[in-house]
Design a protein around this motif. Structure first.
Motif, PDB file in Angstrom:
ATOM      1  N   VAL A   1      47.879  39.788  38.568  1.00 57.22           N
ATOM      2  CA  VAL A   1      46.815  38.896  39.059  1.00 57.22           C
ATOM      3  C   VAL A   1      46.159  39.381  40.343  1.00 57.22           C
ATOM      4  O   VAL A   1      45.041  39.002  40.645  1.00 57.22           O
ATOM      5  CB  VAL A   1      47.316  37.436  39.259  1.00 57.22           C
ATOM      6  CG1 VAL A   1      47.888  36.862  37.972  1.00 57.22           C
ATOM      7  CG2 VAL A   1      48.323  37.329  40.375  1.00 57.22           C
TER       8      VAL A   1
ATOM      9  N   HIS B   1      44.466  42.284  42.311  1.00 59.58           N
ATOM     10  CA  HIS B   1      43.814  43.585  42.124  1.00 59.58           C
ATOM     11  C   HIS B   1      43.325  44.098  43.478  1.00 59.58           C
ATOM     12  O   HIS B   1      43.046  43.303  44.365  1.00 59.58           O
ATOM     13  CB  HIS B   1      42.627  43.457  41.167  1.00 59.58           C
ATOM     14  CG  HIS B   1      42.971  42.808  39.857  1.00 59.58           C
ATOM     15  ND1 HIS B   1      42.970  43.480  38.659  1.00 59.58           N
ATOM     16  CD2 HIS B   1      43.326  41.533  39.559  1.00 59.58           C
ATOM     17  CE1 HIS B   1      43.309  42.650  37.675  1.00 59.58           C
ATOM     18  NE2 HIS B   1      43.531  41.461  38.198  1.00 59.58           N
TER      19      HIS B   1
ATOM     20  N   GLU C   1      40.486  46.135  45.490  1.00 60.54           N
ATOM     21  CA  GLU C   1      39.109  46.664  45.578  1.00 60.54           C
ATOM     22  C   GLU C   1      38.279  46.412  44.319  1.00 60.54           C
ATOM     23  O   GLU C   1      37.157  45.938  44.415  1.00 60.54           O
ATOM     24  CB  GLU C   1      39.069  48.160  45.943  1.00 60.54           C
ATOM     25  CG  GLU C   1      39.915  48.542  47.174  1.00 60.54           C
ATOM     26  CD  GLU C   1      39.534  47.801  48.474  1.00 60.54           C
ATOM     27  OE1 GLU C   1      38.428  47.252  48.560  1.00 60.54           O
ATOM     28  OE2 GLU C   1      40.378  47.773  49.413  1.00 60.54           O
TER      29      GLU C   1
ATOM     30  N   SER D   1      42.403  35.849  38.136  1.00 58.38           N
ATOM     31  CA  SER D   1      42.750  37.062  38.865  1.00 58.38           C
ATOM     32  C   SER D   1      42.118  36.964  40.240  1.00 58.38           C
ATOM     33  O   SER D   1      41.143  36.240  40.430  1.00 58.38           O
ATOM     34  CB  SER D   1      42.208  38.313  38.150  1.00 58.38           C
ATOM     35  OG  SER D   1      43.040  38.685  37.070  1.00 58.38           O
ATOM     36  N   VAL D   2      42.686  37.703  41.179  1.00 62.15           N
ATOM     37  CA  VAL D   2      42.081  37.744  42.512  1.00 62.15           C
ATOM     38  C   VAL D   2      41.952  39.203  42.930  1.00 62.15           C
ATOM     39  O   VAL D   2      42.880  39.996  42.745  1.00 62.15           O
ATOM     40  CB  VAL D   2      42.889  36.898  43.526  1.00 62.15           C
ATOM     41  CG1 VAL D   2      44.346  37.305  43.580  1.00 62.15           C
ATOM     42  CG2 VAL D   2      42.260  36.946  44.907  1.00 62.15           C
ATOM     43  N   ILE D   3      40.768  39.544  43.420  1.00 63.45           N
ATOM     44  CA  ILE D   3      40.524  40.913  43.880  1.00 63.45           C
ATOM     45  C   ILE D   3      40.544  40.895  45.408  1.00 63.45           C
ATOM     46  O   ILE D   3      39.746  40.180  46.019  1.00 63.45           O
ATOM     47  CB  ILE D   3      39.155  41.455  43.417  1.00 63.45           C
ATOM     48  CG1 ILE D   3      38.724  40.873  42.072  1.00 63.45           C
ATOM     49  CG2 ILE D   3      39.127  42.973  43.432  1.00 63.45           C
ATOM     50  CD1 ILE D   3      39.291  41.464  40.872  1.00 63.45           C
ATOM     51  N   ALA D   4      41.436  41.683  45.995  1.00 57.88           N
ATOM     52  CA  ALA D   4      41.481  41.814  47.458  1.00 57.88           C
ATOM     53  C   ALA D   4      40.588  42.984  47.860  1.00 57.88           C
ATOM     54  O   ALA D   4      40.871  44.128  47.519  1.00 57.88           O
ATOM     55  CB  ALA D   4      42.912  42.035  47.925  1.00 57.88           C
ATOM     56  N   VAL D   5      39.498  42.666  48.552  1.00 53.88           N
ATOM     57  CA  VAL D   5      38.518  43.698  48.920  1.00 53.88           C
ATOM     58  C   VAL D   5      38.626  43.974  50.417  1.00 53.88           C
ATOM     59  O   VAL D   5      38.487  43.056  51.234  1.00 53.88           O
ATOM     60  CB  VAL D   5      37.091  43.247  48.573  1.00 53.88           C
ATOM     61  CG1 VAL D   5      36.073  44.310  48.990  1.00 53.88           C
ATOM     62  CG2 VAL D   5      36.964  42.939  47.085  1.00 53.88           C
ATOM     63  N   THR D   6      38.888  45.237  50.762  1.00 50.36           N
ATOM     64  CA  THR D   6      38.901  45.636  52.173  1.00 50.36           C
ATOM     65  C   THR D   6      37.880  46.748  52.429  1.00 50.36           C
ATOM     66  O   THR D   6      37.523  46.997  53.572  1.00 50.36           O
ATOM     67  CB  THR D   6      40.301  46.138  52.602  1.00 50.36           C
ATOM     68  OG1 THR D   6      40.634  47.276  51.801  1.00 50.36           O
ATOM     69  CG2 THR D   6      41.362  45.067  52.429  1.00 50.36           C
TER      70      THR D   6
ATOM     71  N   LEU E   1      32.736  44.858  41.323  1.00 49.42           N
ATOM     72  CA  LEU E   1      34.186  44.678  41.176  1.00 49.42           C
ATOM     73  C   LEU E   1      34.691  45.168  39.829  1.00 49.42           C
ATOM     74  O   LEU E   1      35.876  45.096  39.533  1.00 49.42           O
ATOM     75  CB  LEU E   1      34.549  43.195  41.371  1.00 49.42           C
ATOM     76  CG  LEU E   1      34.142  42.612  42.726  1.00 49.42           C
ATOM     77  CD1 LEU E   1      34.333  41.100  42.749  1.00 49.42           C
ATOM     78  CD2 LEU E   1      34.942  43.258  43.858  1.00 49.42           C
TER      79      LEU E   1
END
Lengths: 245, 245
Positions: A179, A181, A183, B47-52, B147
């Motif tokens: 769950v 992800h 980037e 779902s979760v997208i972690a964007v840095t 994404l």
């Protein structure tokens, strides 16, 4: 980990309640906590009906496929997406509300879910237990009649509330990497995650039922999604005044 | 009131963050807390997208109407409704997923909202601050491209995450009796509640802006709802494979 993350990660649904009443003070603390959840542009597009009347609970239990706990819980909260109050606000400004888009529907549905989850956390922190009742969506026409809901309001789910009279295990969730992800969306992580989760859920069910229940997450999902779900929903929502342009 | 209800009721959006990174350990604690939220029949349809990545954050900030904090927050979480994993589970059981109903869409949208709200609470309990970014829905086609989202996935909102670098007041909510109904929906409580809330929000804005902002909740709602919101939404969702039969 702190007390709060421990509380969040210890969540389990409660389906058997002590006869103890939920006091007015506790109910208000729960709903005030719900109100402080984020809301899209402050629309606060939700309402919650606290049902304690035995007949109404019995009728809603029937709607939800005769779930005994819907009838026996001291309070059933029915969480509704609600654009009717925003419509009233528009009317007093002489503005005709334009709410006929999928966007408005999403906003109201998300608003009520955020508020309800805050309520769930508040309740659990106060020693109560809850279970969400999606089964109320089996027959929203009947729920709408029983609760006397105006147009632009629809019940998204129920929530039984009360003091727990049993313990139940914490059900394992999908592996984190399924769950979460980084980037961009990672499709390659999915197959392996599902394999791993199928093994874990199978072990969990076998242990929990003494071997009687032998299934996997994939099998459960296949069983759930093999036929159309609640196919009357769109027509009902349109009857309630929602539009999806 | 206890520590948790105090935390819930103290929520305010944070739009300015210290440069401190969010550690892997903290991010995982937040997402693991999210995962333990209730989920409809265990579908876990999110779902979760972690964007840095600074470029992606900049591009998503542009999508959200140039909200500076979307670019400057250390982590942007993009919370997506996601039926694609359930489809994979069906495929490995040789079942063709039937997900073309409004019901399935509601389930996925609610599932992600419940998880995200748990994440918000976990984050705040760990000393971080958050703000939901509905503005990402300004252009979901662009967000989907950035994404790399597969079919049956759509971003419902973003969430800036980081350590607060400002304090902000807690915005008053509607009177309790506007949102909490007893036994059945109470339409009679609404007009008076809106009157009261209009006065309170006006006082709040005047005090907060030294008199520069003189408006009411009703005026804000009338302004928001006088035109169609994000009217491309339905077409976009259908492009992503969602159906609303």
């Amino acid at each position: 980990m702190n007390n709060v993350t421990r509380l969040l990660q210890r969540h389990r649904s409660i389906r058997k309640f002590k006869p103890d009443e939920v006091s007015e003070q506790v109910l208000e603390a729960i709903v005030r906590s719900a109100q402080m959840a984020s809301t899209s542009s402050n629309v606060q597009a939700y309402s919650v009906i606290a049902v304690t009347n035995p007949e109404t609970k019995r009728a809603l239990s029937a709607v939800a496929g005769n779930q005994q706990h819907v009838e026996s819980c001291p309070v059933l909260l029915v969480w509704c997406a609600d654009l009717s109050r925003d419509k009233l606000a528009c009317e007093r400004e002489g503005v005709e509300m334009v709410s006929g888009t999928m966007e408005n529907f999403i906003v109201a549905t998300v608003d009520v879910a955020l508020a309800a989850q805050n309520a769930a956390i508040a309740a659990e922190s106060l020693g109560l237990g809850i279970v969400y009742i999606g089964g109320i969506r089996n027959n929203l026409r009947e729920a709408t009649r029983l609760l006397n809901l105006p147009k632009l309001v629809y019940p998204v789910f129920g929530m039984c509330l009360g003091y727990p009279d049993h313990e139940s295990g914490v059900r394992p969730r999908l592996p984190l990497r399924a769950v979460l992800h980084r980037e961009t969306y990672d499709e390659t992580a999915q197959a392996e995650s599902i394999d791993e989760y199928d093994r874990r859920t199978r072990d969990y069910y076998i242990e929990r039922t003494g071997g009687k229940r032998d299934t996997t997450w994939s099998k459960e999902m296949a069983d759930k999604f093999k036929r159309p779900a609640r196919a009357y929903m769109r027509a009902y929502l349109e009857e309630q005044g929602f539009r999806f342009d």
